[in-house]
Design a protein around this motif. Sequence first.
Motif, PDB file in Angstrom:
ATOM      1  N   GLY A 221      94.676 139.760  87.517  1.00  0.00           N
ATOM      2  CA  GLY A 221      95.304 140.888  86.833  1.00  0.00           C
ATOM      3  C   GLY A 221      95.461 140.687  85.338  1.00  0.00           C
ATOM      4  N   MET A 222      94.446 140.140  84.682  1.00  0.00           N
ATOM      5  CA  MET A 222      94.524 139.878  83.248  1.00  0.00           C
ATOM      6  C   MET A 222      93.522 140.739  82.493  1.00  0.00           C
ATOM      7  SD  MET A 222      94.864 135.699  83.242  1.00  0.00           S
ATOM      8  CE  MET A 222      93.253 135.554  84.008  1.00  0.00           C
ATOM      9  N   LYS A 223      93.866 141.037  81.238  1.00  0.00           N
ATOM     10  CA  LYS A 223      92.990 141.758  80.332  1.00  0.00           C
ATOM     11  C   LYS A 223      92.581 140.805  79.223  1.00  0.00           C
ATOM     12  CE  LYS A 223      92.571 145.957  77.553  1.00  0.00           C
ATOM     13  NZ  LYS A 223      93.260 147.170  77.048  1.00  0.00           N
ATOM     14  N   ILE A 224      91.332 140.402  79.223  1.00  0.00           N
ATOM     15  CA  ILE A 224      90.830 139.379  78.304  1.00  0.00           C
ATOM     16  C   ILE A 224      90.140 140.068  77.127  1.00  0.00           C
ATOM     17  CG2 ILE A 224      89.350 137.371  78.072  1.00  0.00           C
ATOM     18  CD1 ILE A 224      91.706 136.947  79.929  1.00  0.00           C
ATOM     19  N   ASP A 225      90.499 139.639  75.902  1.00  0.00           N
ATOM     20  CA  ASP A 225      89.871 140.215  74.724  1.00  0.00           C
ATOM     21  C   ASP A 225      89.296 139.153  73.788  1.00  0.00           C
ATOM     22  OD1 ASP A 225      92.188 139.090  73.859  1.00  0.00           O
ATOM     23  OD2 ASP A 225      93.013 140.899  72.930  1.00  0.00           O
ATOM     24  N   GLY A 226      89.173 137.911  74.245  1.00  0.00           N
ATOM     25  CA  GLY A 226      88.593 136.866  73.415  1.00  0.00           C
ATOM     26  C   GLY A 226      88.377 135.611  74.232  1.00  0.00           C
ATOM     27  N   ALA A 227      87.697 134.644  73.626  1.00  0.00           N
ATOM     28  CA  ALA A 227      87.398 133.401  74.321  1.00  0.00           C
ATOM     29  C   ALA A 227      87.095 132.307  73.314  1.00  0.00           C
ATOM     30  CB  ALA A 227      86.212 133.579  75.266  1.00  0.00           C
TER      31      ALA A 227
END
Length: 288
Positions: A221-227
Amino acid sequence: MIGDPQRLQYLEAMGISTWASRYRFVNAKPTEQVEWEAAAEPEKPAPGQRLQALLETPARPVERDRPAADASPTQQTAAPLSRARALLGEDVPRVESPPSSPDRTADPDAAVSSAPTVSGDGQAPVGVAKDAAPAAEPLRFTLSLSVIGERWWLLLPGERPISAAGQALLGQMLQSAGMPAGGAPLSRLTWPLMDLQATDPADEAREGIRVFCAGQARRHGMKIDGAIAVGDEVWSSLLSDSGDEGDWACHRLPHPDDMLSSANAKRECWSLLQVAGSAWRQGLDSPE
C-alpha cells in the motif's frame, strides 16, 4: 447385464483402475471367490488374408479425387505396393523423391522463405521467418529491495552484500541528504525467474524489475515517487533517471564499501547526494 470379465475390460479401456479387497472388517462376511475366465485373444489373420482384405478395401475419396499432377506416377504406384508388402511382413524399399523443378529454385529468396524446418516436437514442419530475432542468454543478477520512508525505493546489490561499516556509512549519507537513515527491507529479486533464452535480455530484465517493484508497492500500500540504486551493478543501468512513462526516477550512489577508504570517492558522491536530497524534499513539499 455384462459379465465380470467384460466389465473389467471396459473399465481398463476407460482408464479406470479396478480395486480388490485386501483386508476384511471385523464380523464382515467373507468375499466370494470367483473364477474368471480370461477372454480369448483373436487369432491373427494370415498374411495372404490381410493382403486380400487390402485389395478388397475401396480406395478413399481423397486419394481417388486427387489430381494426377499432385504426385508422380512412381509415387502413385508405390503407395499401394508398399502397404501390401508391409502387410505381408516384407521390407519396404524407400522411394526417392523426384528432383525439384528448375523454376522452384530460380529465386534464392523464395527458396529460403519457403524452406521447411522441423518444429520443437519434431512432428510438423513450420516456416522459417527470415527476420526472426536470434535468442540470447538472459541477464543474471540479484537485487535486494528496501524502502525509505515509504516513498522511495532503496535498491541494494544482492550478489555483493554491504558490510556493517558500509551500512553505517550509507545511513550517514542518507541523513546528510535529509532522508531517513535506515531502509526497511522488503523483498529480493533473482533474475531471470525462468532459465530461458530471451530475444531482448535488457528490455525483459527492465520490465521484470518494474513489475516486481510495482507488485511490492501494491502489496504494501505504498506510493513510490523515487529510488536510489546503490552500486554499479548490471541492473542499475536499466533504471530510468527521468521517471519516464509514470515510473519513479532513480538516483545512483556508489557502493559504500568502495568509499570507506577513499576520501575522493566520498567527495565525488557528495554532489549525487545533493541532487537526491533535493528531489526528496520536492516530493515532500508537493501536494498529493
